[in-house]
Design a protein around this motif. Structure first.
Motif, PDB file in Angstrom:
ATOM      1  N   GLY A  20       9.717  -6.247  -0.227  1.00 26.99           N
ATOM      2  CA  GLY A  20      10.741  -6.430  -1.117  1.00 26.99           C
ATOM      3  C   GLY A  20      12.025  -7.078  -0.419  1.00 26.99           C
ATOM      4  O   GLY A  20      12.721  -8.019  -0.824  1.00 26.99           O
ATOM      5  N   ARG A  21      12.319  -6.708   1.184  1.00 27.54           N
ATOM      6  CA  ARG A  21      13.328  -7.304   1.638  1.00 27.54           C
ATOM      7  C   ARG A  21      12.830  -8.953   2.130  1.00 27.54           C
ATOM      8  O   ARG A  21      13.811  -9.562   2.001  1.00 27.54           O
ATOM      9  N   ILE A  22      11.788  -9.244   2.142  1.00 29.26           N
ATOM     10  CA  ILE A  22      11.358 -10.594   2.764  1.00 29.26           C
ATOM     11  C   ILE A  22      11.194 -11.512   1.490  1.00 29.26           C
ATOM     12  O   ILE A  22      11.766 -12.548   1.593  1.00 29.26           O
ATOM     13  N   GLY A  23      10.678 -10.895   0.365  1.00 32.61           N
ATOM     14  CA  GLY A  23      10.263 -11.554  -0.837  1.00 32.61           C
ATOM     15  C   GLY A  23      11.610 -11.887  -1.710  1.00 32.61           C
ATOM     16  O   GLY A  23      11.721 -12.803  -2.194  1.00 32.61           O
ATOM     17  N   GLY A  24      12.505 -10.764  -1.749  1.00 36.30           N
ATOM     18  CA  GLY A  24      13.626 -10.992  -2.350  1.00 36.30           C
ATOM     19  C   GLY A  24      13.393 -11.149  -3.880  1.00 36.30           C
ATOM     20  O   GLY A  24      12.569 -10.596  -4.348  1.00 36.30           O
ATOM     21  N   GLU A  25      14.129 -12.325  -4.540  1.00 36.68           N
ATOM     22  CA  GLU A  25      14.020 -12.648  -5.659  1.00 36.68           C
ATOM     23  C   GLU A  25      12.609 -13.127  -6.192  1.00 36.68           C
ATOM     24  O   GLU A  25      12.544 -13.438  -7.282  1.00 36.68           O
ATOM     25  N   HIS A  26      12.114 -13.683  -5.220  1.00 35.75           N
ATOM     26  CA  HIS A  26      10.629 -14.647  -5.679  1.00 35.75           C
ATOM     27  C   HIS A  26       9.602 -13.776  -5.776  1.00 35.75           C
ATOM     28  O   HIS A  26       8.304 -14.155  -6.068  1.00 35.75           O
ATOM     29  N   VAL A  27       9.465 -12.386  -5.608  1.00 41.82           N
ATOM     30  CA  VAL A  27       8.528 -11.547  -5.723  1.00 41.82           C
ATOM     31  C   VAL A  27       8.463 -10.480  -6.600  1.00 41.82           C
ATOM     32  O   VAL A  27       9.503 -10.020  -6.675  1.00 41.82           O
ATOM     33  N   LYS A  28       7.284  -9.815  -7.145  1.00 38.52           N
ATOM     34  CA  LYS A  28       7.277  -8.936  -7.995  1.00 38.52           C
ATOM     35  C   LYS A  28       6.329  -8.009  -7.071  1.00 38.52           C
ATOM     36  O   LYS A  28       5.203  -8.104  -6.859  1.00 38.52           O
ATOM     37  N   VAL A  29       7.027  -6.629  -6.519  1.00 36.51           N
ATOM     38  CA  VAL A  29       6.006  -5.895  -5.612  1.00 36.51           C
ATOM     39  C   VAL A  29       5.833  -4.778  -6.568  1.00 36.51           C
ATOM     40  O   VAL A  29       6.634  -3.866  -7.202  1.00 36.51           O
ATOM     41  N   THR A  30       4.540  -4.392  -6.189  1.00 39.79           N
ATOM     42  CA  THR A  30       3.814  -3.009  -6.710  1.00 39.79           C
ATOM     43  C   THR A  30       3.490  -2.234  -5.643  1.00 39.79           C
ATOM     44  O   THR A  30       2.850  -2.624  -4.811  1.00 39.79           O
ATOM     45  N   ASP A  31       4.009  -0.982  -5.607  1.00 41.44           N
ATOM     46  CA  ASP A  31       3.819  -0.072  -4.291  1.00 41.44           C
ATOM     47  C   ASP A  31       2.705   0.982  -5.022  1.00 41.44           C
ATOM     48  O   ASP A  31       2.859   1.603  -6.093  1.00 41.44           O
ATOM     49  N   LEU A  32       1.568   1.063  -4.346  1.00 38.52           N
ATOM     50  CA  LEU A  32       0.426   1.858  -4.732  1.00 38.52           C
ATOM     51  C   LEU A  32       0.679   3.123  -4.701  1.00 38.52           C
ATOM     52  O   LEU A  32      -0.107   4.113  -5.210  1.00 38.52           O
ATOM     53  N   THR A  33       1.545   3.603  -3.740  1.00 38.82           N
ATOM     54  CA  THR A  33       1.931   5.048  -3.538  1.00 38.82           C
ATOM     55  C   THR A  33       3.423   5.262  -3.923  1.00 38.82           C
ATOM     56  O   THR A  33       4.339   4.654  -3.575  1.00 38.82           O
ATOM     57  N   ALA A  34       3.379   6.242  -4.853  1.00 34.35           N
ATOM     58  CA  ALA A  34       4.689   6.480  -5.745  1.00 34.35           C
ATOM     59  C   ALA A  34       5.594   6.875  -4.927  1.00 34.35           C
ATOM     60  O   ALA A  34       5.364   7.637  -3.632  1.00 34.35           O
ATOM     61  N   ALA A  35       6.880   6.654  -5.028  1.00 34.81           N
ATOM     62  CA  ALA A  35       7.956   7.247  -4.248  1.00 34.81           C
ATOM     63  C   ALA A  35       7.817   8.933  -4.171  1.00 34.81           C
ATOM     64  O   ALA A  35       7.529   9.636  -5.217  1.00 34.81           O
ATOM     65  N   GLY A  36       8.123   9.473  -3.201  1.00 35.92           N
ATOM     66  CA  GLY A  36       7.916  10.740  -2.792  1.00 35.92           C
ATOM     67  C   GLY A  36       6.762  11.438  -2.722  1.00 35.92           C
ATOM     68  O   GLY A  36       6.380  12.600  -2.593  1.00 35.92           O
ATOM     69  N   VAL A  37       5.618  10.335  -2.647  1.00 32.21           N
ATOM     70  CA  VAL A  37       4.254  11.043  -2.394  1.00 32.21           C
ATOM     71  C   VAL A  37       3.601  10.737  -1.063  1.00 32.21           C
ATOM     72  O   VAL A  37       3.966   9.897  -0.464  1.00 32.21           O
ATOM     73  N   GLU A  38       3.143  11.776  -0.560  1.00 32.93           N
ATOM     74  CA  GLU A  38       2.306  11.359   0.846  1.00 32.93           C
ATOM     75  C   GLU A  38       1.071  10.739   0.905  1.00 32.93           C
ATOM     76  O   GLU A  38       0.302  10.859  -0.053  1.00 32.93           O
ATOM     77  N   SER A  56       0.729  -1.306   0.081  1.00 35.71           N
ATOM     78  CA  SER A  56       0.121  -0.022  -0.077  1.00 35.71           C
ATOM     79  C   SER A  56       0.766   1.184   0.027  1.00 35.71           C
ATOM     80  O   SER A  56       0.313   2.339  -0.632  1.00 35.71           O
ATOM     81  N   PHE A  57       2.037   1.264   0.844  1.00 34.48           N
ATOM     82  CA  PHE A  57       3.022   2.514   0.816  1.00 34.48           C
ATOM     83  C   PHE A  57       4.105   2.074   1.168  1.00 34.48           C
ATOM     84  O   PHE A  57       4.439   0.908   1.457  1.00 34.48           O
ATOM     85  N   TYR A  58       5.103   3.037   1.319  1.00 33.94           N
ATOM     86  CA  TYR A  58       6.467   2.357   1.578  1.00 33.94           C
ATOM     87  C   TYR A  58       6.910   1.710   2.499  1.00 33.94           C
ATOM     88  O   TYR A  58       7.507   0.745   2.267  1.00 33.94           O
TER      89      TYR A  58
END
Length: 346
Positions: free
Chosen positions: A54-72, A45-47
């Protein structure tokens, strides 16, 4: 003969296609969900949730962050495409109550692996809507409430302060829940998820000790911030937060609230007014100017402007350094732990 040869060719092609299909099925099947590229398709959902995934999934996951970098993230509105992404996700990592549109999309998702951070680290009521300026080591800091008694933002479904990730021990509890659910969603890589979780929890435990050591001997234990995001951090390390605004960093404090903050700052010998990176520092600058104080950054880590440069661990250590400077200490800072390796790109 021509017909016969075509028949044999057709049989050969069919056999080849069948073999390839079985091979792909074997590679992609692990008794759990598998998304594109044979990876677990995860939505965060956010950072702070994206960092864990990302840290736990590592190479086995593809993570999509719904909140773009730098966005409140507080006022995020999802696009139709993002809602579709949530519906198709294999796993979802979110914090219920912080982003109502995310909650609604998650409720409509068919994913069997919905990881709500508040289930692992229940929220506490830090009296964000009561305008308190003094505390007992937990945040009773300000609300920035408007005349109708609200802070300008409705955290529907949140039974307290949502900023649990700013206490490394609470964040570690969420990390464990993410690792456990990833293992259920993708059993073939369960051991990797377990190892990644333990490594991250170890780093968070070390960070917690750095904060304990770094803040145990500060001369002043009260700090003023523009955003009431640091109640868990204050409670964990025996500090008191005085906040100009409530959980919504862009709400407008009342004149009475500003007067309370100024009074608390003077009575407690505050030297610094903290502001954050994702919203305008104008309000903090104004309060600091009125009191003749300096300003500095205390980052609530709701988003990171440059994820290639900074991450949760590095920003939290910078927060610790800034707190030590503002609160005053006679001892040198302990050497920082080695930086965590960057998560694999997915």
């Amino acid at each position: 003969m021509m017909i016969r040869r075509r028949t044999r060719g057709a049989i050969a092609l069919t056999a080849t296609a069948l073999t390839a299909g079985l091979t792909l099925t074997a590679c992609g099947s692990s008794g759990g969900a598998q998304g594109a590229e044979g990876k677990l398709n995860v939505v965060a959902s956010f950072y702070p949730m994206e960092f864990l995934a990302g840290r736990i999934g590592g190479e086995h996951v593809k993570v999509t962050d719904l909140t773009a970098a730098g966005v409140e993230p507080h006022d995020l509105e999802l696009t139709a495409k993002q809602v579709g992404t949530v519906k198709k996700a294999d796993a979802i990592v979110y914090l219920k109550g912080l982003q109502p549109t995310v909650d609604k999309a998650v409720a409509g998702s068919g994913s069997k692996h919905k990881i709500d951070a508040t289930a692992a680290a229940p929220l506490e009521d830090h009296h964000l809507a009561e305008g308190h300026t003094e505390g007992d080591g937990h945040d009773h800091g300000g609300d920035g409430q408007s005349g109708d008694g609200h802070d300008g933002h409705d955290h529907e479904g949140a039974a307290g302060d949502p900023h649990i990730w700013l206490d490394p021990t609470r964040y570690a509890a969420v990390a464990r829940s993410v690792g456990a659910e990833f293992a259920k969603a993708d059993p073939a890589h369960a051991e990797d998820y377990r190892k990644n979780t333990e490594e991250l929890v170890g780093r968070l435990t070390a960070l917690d000790q750095e904060f304990k050591d770094g803040l145990k001997d500060v001369r002043n234990r009260t700090f003023v911030t523009s955003h009431a995001a640091f109640g868990y951090l204050a409670g964990a390390y025996g500090l008191t937060q005085v906040a100009i605004n409530g959980v919504d960093p862009e709400s407008e404090p009342t004149p009475a609230r500003l007067a309370d903050v100024q009074k608390a700052a003077k009575e407690n010998g505050v030297t610094t007014i903290f502001f954050e990176t994702l919203v305008s520092p104008k309000l903090a600058d104004t309060v600091a100017k009125d009191l003749g104080l300096r300003t500095a950054v205390l980052d609530p880590l709701e988003g990171v402007k440059d994820p290639a440069k900074d991450d949760y661990l590095s920003v939290m250590r910078q927060n610790l350094a800034n707190l030590r400077t503002a609160l005053g200490t006679d001892t040198p800072a302990a050497p920082a732990a080695p930086a965590a390796p960057a998560a694999p790109t997915s």
